[in-house]
Design an enzyme around this catalytic site. Structure first.
Site, PDB file in Angstrom:
ATOM      1  N   HIS A  10      13.250 -14.561 -14.813  1.00 51.91           N
ATOM      2  CA  HIS A  10      14.327 -14.794 -13.843  1.00 51.91           C
ATOM      3  C   HIS A  10      14.262 -13.767 -12.715  1.00 51.91           C
ATOM      4  O   HIS A  10      13.563 -12.757 -12.796  1.00 51.91           O
ATOM      5  CB  HIS A  10      15.676 -14.704 -14.567  1.00 51.91           C
ATOM      6  CG  HIS A  10      16.621 -15.815 -14.231  1.00 51.91           C
ATOM      7  ND1 HIS A  10      17.393 -15.806 -13.097  1.00 51.91           N
ATOM      8  CD2 HIS A  10      16.902 -16.967 -14.874  1.00 51.91           C
ATOM      9  CE1 HIS A  10      18.143 -16.912 -13.067  1.00 51.91           C
ATOM     10  NE2 HIS A  10      17.859 -17.635 -14.136  1.00 51.91           N
ATOM     11  N   ASP A  11      14.999 -14.042 -11.670  1.00 54.01           N
ATOM     12  CA  ASP A  11      15.342 -13.150 -10.560  1.00 54.01           C
ATOM     13  C   ASP A  11      14.251 -12.185 -10.124  1.00 54.01           C
ATOM     14  O   ASP A  11      14.150 -11.062 -10.629  1.00 54.01           O
ATOM     15  CB  ASP A  11      16.598 -12.330 -10.895  1.00 54.01           C
ATOM     16  CG  ASP A  11      17.832 -13.202 -11.006  1.00 54.01           C
ATOM     17  OD1 ASP A  11      18.715 -13.080 -10.159  1.00 54.01           O
ATOM     18  OD2 ASP A  11      17.897 -14.006 -11.947  1.00 54.01           O
TER      19      ASP A  11
END
Length: 522
Positions: A310-311
């Site tokens: 993620h991210d």
């Protein structure tokens, strides 16, 4: 001749439906701003599309160079361990306050969870320095309230266990039980090696694993912070994680921007090799990580996601894994600007939603040579993620589409096989997301789709080989579309239908590529 035409028609359809919507210069414009009203979108009329016949050289490309996996082995992990300095182990029990690796868990009221579980001011076991084993931890703590060695040789740890920046914790042929009742977890701020071991969330009242009950219920977890190095080899990790930040189960995460302004830690790194991860809230999660290798593992029966980078993470390798039985959502998903990474040679099947997903502006990734089947969503989904390459994947018997490309542009779909899927072999989709709770400042997207589909096979998909909303462009070449499920054979609709006979003639009789795009863009 009629059968041959039907085959090629199926191929063309598959190619059209793959277009993700994240490319710059969208014809319709980007939807940005959580409070802004999305623009009114007017799709081009079918007669506005023109068809151009091109040489195959315009679309054919070489297979992408894939990363060398030969170093991600037992020997490679042992070499990293041998490179760590020896030194006398230093292990202490002290209050959690002012320990960077534990800061997230005492801020914003979360300390109460540990006060209640420890019946005092929260404490933790700190591995401060040296190359430390679990037996060292047991011996140096020397208090059964905090660490106990059972008759079967397993260690129960009843406090958070933090590895400081210059220290190395080594588990080899060990079983580590993290007490759910006492709020135990592992926070790695230095170096951790788990080799041929078990790390399990443990429910002492039942003398058994911390089986998942509810998302909000605490379960032990593992987190590795900015600047850390984590190596998991031949190890079982299970019964971990719940729905709290960085407590998802197995997490590799950079410190918050505020904390890292002071700590100045580099991105965290990790190797996960030949291990098994199951019954974990998120089997794997990372945030702003780099150079993570997830190679030849088994992820099964995890709760929300199997593998979930993620991210703003980058240069990840997700290769050779078997991912199945994820209960709620996807087997493998990368989301929110996870870029320049490889998802290669995995098997992802029988997951709650899709097998593999690229989401929220994840770019320049290669998804190659995966086998994806029997999932309750799409085989591969690209959502608001442009500039990606799908190469040589096999997508079979998924409940929805073999490949879905939503709001994504400049997607390459090369030599993929999509057969026996529940709707389309390939679906290119424009979707207005303004009615969702998405923050469009952070997760902007372009309402557009475009793709190049070359080679491969689109056969016996319930709705047909390919379908797409009005694309910025679609290029087709050499797709095998034999064996339509419908007795009526292959029939294009929409953008492709207007040029069906010319498409068949160019692809089959001339062995040429076809490019369709709105006349206004030519």
């Amino acid at each position: 001749m009629k059968a041959a035409i039907n085959c090629f028609a199926l191929v063309a359809l598959v190619l059209v439906s793959i277009s993700p919507a994240h490319g710059a210069g969208s014809r319709h414009g980007a939807i940005r701003g959580s409070t802004a009203t999305p623009p009114v979108v007017t799709a081009p009329a079918l007669e506005d599309y023109g068809m151009e016949v091109q040489s195959s050289e315009a679309v054919v490309r070489d297979k992408p160079e894939l990363p060398d996996l030969s170093g991600y082995t037992r020997e490679g992990v042992e070499a990293r361990l041998n490179g760590r300095p020896d030194g006398p182990p230093q292990v202490v029990v002290q209050r959690i306050a002012d320990v960077a690796a534990l800061g997230d868990f005492v801020d914003e009221g979360r300390a109460r969870e540990w006060v209640v579980r420890q019946f005092s001011h929260p404490q933790a076991i700190l591995v401060n320095s040296g190359k430390v084993t679990l037996e060292d931890v047991h011996r140096l703590v020397n208090d059964k309230r905090y660490v106990e060695k059972r008759e079967d040789g397993a260690y129960i740890v009843r406090l958070p266990l933090a590895i400081r920046q210059d220290a190395t914790l080594v588990l080899r042929d060990d079983t580590l039980l993290l007490s759910e009742e006492r709020g135990s977890f592992i926070a790695n701020d230095g170096w951790m090696f788990a080799i041929d071991s078990k790390i399990l969330g443990w429910r002492e009242k039942e003398n058994g694993p911390a089986v998942f009950r509810k998302a909000a219920d605490f379960r032990p977890f593992f987190v590795s912070w900015g600047g850390s190095e984590t190596f998991i080899l031949g190890t079982e990790m299970a019964y971990l994680g719940y729905n709290q930040s960085k407590s998802y189960g197995f997490s590799v995460a950079q410190y918050s921007e505020f904390d890292n302004a002071r700590l100045k830690r580099s991105a965290p790194h990790a190797w996960l090799v030949e291990s098994t991860f199951h019954e974990i809230y998120y089997g794997f999660y990372c945030y702003e990580a780099e150079d993570v290798a997830i190679v030849n593992n088994v992820y099964h029966d995890n709760i929300v996601y199997g593998i979930d980078p993620h991210d703003y993470s980058s240069n990840l390798i997700i290769a050779g894994n078997e991912v199945y039985g994820t209960r709620e959502k996807h087997g493998i998903i990368i989301s929110r600007e996870v870029n320049d990474s490889w998802i290669i040679g995995n098997r992802s099947y029988r997951n709650g939603l899709s097998g593999i997903v690229l989401d929220r502006q994840s770019r320049r990734n290669v998804v190659a040579d995966n086998v994806v089947y029997d999932n309750n969503g799409d085989g591969i989904g690209l959502y608001e993620s442009p500039d990606n390459l799908l190469w040589g994947n096999r997508l079979m018997n998924n409940l929805r589409n073999g490949i879905r490309v939503r709001n994504s542009t400049d997607v390459g779909v090369y030599h993929n096989v999509a057969v026996f899927n529940g709707t389309w072999g390939i679906l290119g989709q424009l979707k207005d997301l303004s009615a969702t709770d998405r923050d469009f400042e952070e997760d902007f997207y372009d309402y557009a789709v475009s793709m190049t589909v070359v080679g491969g096979e689109l056969a016996s998909n319930a709705s047909g080989p390919i379908n797409t909303d009005n694309p910025q462009y679609i290029a087709l070449y050499g797709v095998d579309m034999r064996f339509p499920r419908s007795k009526a054979g292959i029939h294009f609709s929409g953008v492709l239908g207007e040029h069906q006979m010319q498409i068949f003639d160019a692809l089959m009789n001339q062995d040429r590529a076809v490019l369709l795009q709105p006349l206004s863009m030519r």
